[in-house]
Design an enzyme around this catalytic site. Structure first.
Site, mmCIF file in Angstrom:
data_model
loop_
_atom_site.group_PDB
_atom_site.id
_atom_site.type_symbol
_atom_site.label_atom_id
_atom_site.label_comp_id
_atom_site.label_asym_id
_atom_site.label_seq_id
_atom_site.Cartn_x
_atom_site.Cartn_y
_atom_site.Cartn_z
ATOM 1 N N TYR A 15 0.874 2.088 20.059
ATOM 2 C CA TYR A 15 0.970 3.635 19.713
ATOM 3 C C TYR A 15 0.601 4.267 20.854
ATOM 4 C CZ TYR A 15 0.579 2.477 14.786
ATOM 5 O OH TYR A 15 0.739 2.102 13.323
ATOM 6 N N GLY A 28 4.977 15.225 5.620
ATOM 7 C CA GLY A 28 4.755 16.784 5.108
ATOM 8 C C GLY A 28 6.119 17.005 4.272
ATOM 9 N N LEU A 38 2.110 10.631 3.458
ATOM 10 C CA LEU A 38 2.209 12.000 3.274
ATOM 11 C C LEU A 38 4.031 12.207 3.410
ATOM 12 C CD1 LEU A 38 -0.799 14.156 4.624
ATOM 13 C CD2 LEU A 38 -0.109 13.689 2.278
ATOM 14 N N ALA A 39 4.570 11.177 3.778
ATOM 15 C CA ALA A 39 5.884 11.432 4.232
ATOM 16 C C ALA A 39 6.271 12.547 5.059
ATOM 17 C CB ALA A 39 6.747 11.688 2.903
#
Ligand code: NAP
Length: 324
Positions: free
Chosen positions: A61, A236, A233-234
Site C-alpha cells: 500500500y 462512493g 462502499l464501491a
C-alpha cells in the site's frame, strides 16, 4: 447482529475494519509529509471513536508508505498497539525492470522477507494477521505451510488468512498446514454482486454471467473462515460520488439508498454497510475512506439491521432486473 466468525474463535475484533490503503500520501515516491501523518492520525481517531479496533494493511500500500505512517502513529501513541488488531498482506510484487514483471510470489523466502519488512515499517514485533494477498499459480502448498509454521513459531505472526481466493485454493493450502487459515478477504458490495448471484442463479441460464467462485461463501461459513469485504462502499458509487453517465440501475439504486437513509435518519454509507452486514455469513466490511466524516457516517451501520424486504429491495435494484 450475528457474531463474527472471528468471535467464535475467541478473537474480539470489531464488526468493521479500517482499511489503510489511503494512508501515506498516495501511490507515488514522494516523501511522507507531516500532513500525511496528521491525516492518518485523524482517520485512526475517527475509526477508534466508532469502535473499530482492526486495521488492514498490505506491504504494497502506497509502496510501503501506509505502513510507515501507521508505524509513526504507533510510536506516538504507546498504548495503541495492545488495544488493536493489525493485519497485513503479502505476495504481490510490482514490476522490477526488464524480465521481472509484476507477479505474485508465495515462495518461502519472499513471504518471510515480506513479513520482516512489514514488522520493520510498522515498528512492531508481531502482527495479528497475515493474509496471502492474491493466489500465486506457482504456489507450492508444502512450502507455504513451512514458512507459515516458522512465522508462527517465531512469534512474528499470530494468525493467517488469504485474500481473493476460492474454496478449492483455501482447501489446498489448508490440507498441507496445521495452522488454520481463518480469513478470506474478497471484493463485495452492493455494486459487485457476483458473490450473491452465483448462489441465487443455480440452475438458471443467467448464471453464466456470475463469475464468483462457486461454493466459496458457503465453504467459508462452514469452516468458520471470516469473510472481509474490500471496496465495500464501491468507491462512493451509491453514496454521493458523481454518477452522471452511469446506468439507470446505478442511478435508481443510489436514489433508493438515499431514500432509505433519510427514512432511517442515517447516512447512505451506513445503509450500504448494513446491507453487507445483514448477510448471515457475518461479513466484516473494510472502510477505504480516510475522511473522518465518512468514517463517522459509516459507523452508524453498526446500529442498523435491515429487514428482509429492505435488503432485497436494494439487491434487486442493483442487479437491475427482477429475480428469476
Ligand atoms: N485484498 C485486496 O485485494 C484489497 C484490494 C483493495 C483494497 N483492499 C482493502 O480494502 C480497503 C477498502 O477498499 P477501497 O478503498 O476500494 O474501498 P471503498 O470504501 O469502496 O472506497 C474508498 C475510496 O472511495 C472514495 N469514496 C468513498 N465514498 C466516496 C464518495 N461519496 N465520493 C467520492 N469518493 C468516495 C474514498 O475517498 P475518500 O478517502 O476521499 O473518502 C476512497 O478513495 C482498502 O483500504 C484496503 O485496506 C483490499
Amino acid at each position: 447482529m450475528k457474531p463474527l466468525q472471528l468471535e467464535k474463535r475467541g478473537i474480539a475484533a470489531s464488526r468493521m475494519i479500517m482499511g489503510c490503503m489511503g494512508f501515506g500520501g498516495g501511490w507515488n515516491q514522494n516523501p511522507i509529509t507531516a500532513s500525511d501523518i496528521k491525516q492518518a492520525h485523524e482517520a485512526v481517531d475517527a475509526a477508534l471513536s466508532i469502535g473499530i479496533n482492526f486495521f488492514d494493511h498490505a506491504d504494497i500500500y502506497t509502496f510501503g508508505k501506509a505502513e510507515i505512517v501507521f508505524g509513526q502513529i504507533l510510536k506516538e501513541r504507546k498504548d495503541l498497539r495492545e488495544s488493536i488488531f493489525i493485519q497485513s498482506k503479502c505476495g504481490i510484487r510490482f514490476e522490477e525492470g526488464p524480465g521481472r514483471p509484476g507477479r505474485y510470489d508465495f515462495s518461502s523466502d519472499y513471504i518471510s522477507n515480506s513479513v520482516d519488512g512489514i514488522l520493520k515499517r510498522l515498528g512492531v514485533e508481531c502482527i495479528d494477521f497475515l493474509l496471502l494477498h492474491r493466489p500465486d499459480p506457482l504456489m507450492e502448498p508444502e512450502e507455504v505451510a513451512e514458512v507459515i509454521r516458522e512465522l508462527k513459531e517465531s512469534g512474528k505472526v499470530r494468525h493467517f488468512g488469504v485474500s481473493n481466493m476460492n474454496a478449492a485454493q483455501i482447501k489446498l493450502l489448508q490440507s498441507y498446514s496445521n495452522e488454520p487459515f481463518i480469513i478470506n478477504q474478497l471484493e463485495m458490495s452492493l455494486a459487485k454482486l457476483d458473490w450473491l448471484e452465483t448462489g441465487v442463479l443455480v440452475n438458471h441460464h443467467e448464471r453464466m454471467h456470475a463469475h464468483f467462485p462457486e461454493d466459496t461463501l458457503d465453504y467459508c461459513r462452514l469452516e468458520n473462515i471470516q469473510i472481509q469485504a474490500w471496496a465495500s462502499l464501491a468507491q462512493g458509487l451509491f453514496s454521493g460520488r458523481n454518477i452522471d453517465g452511469e446506468s439507470e440501475s446505478v442511478r435508481e439504486t443510489a436514489r433508493l439508498v438515499q431514500e432509505m437513509a433519510e427514512q432511517k435518519q442515517t447516512s447512505a454509507e451506513a445503509i450500504l454497510l448494513a446491507w453487507l452486514m445483514r448477510h448471515p455469513a457475518s461479513i466484516q466490511p473494510i472502510l477505504g475512506t480516510i475522511r473522518p466524516d465518512r468514517i463517522q457516517k459509516s459507523g452508524e451501520a453498526m446500529k442498523l439491521t435491515l429487514t428482509r424486504e429492505e435488503w432485497y429491495s436494494l439487491y434487486v435494484s442493483s442487479r437491475g432486473r427482477k429475480l428469476p
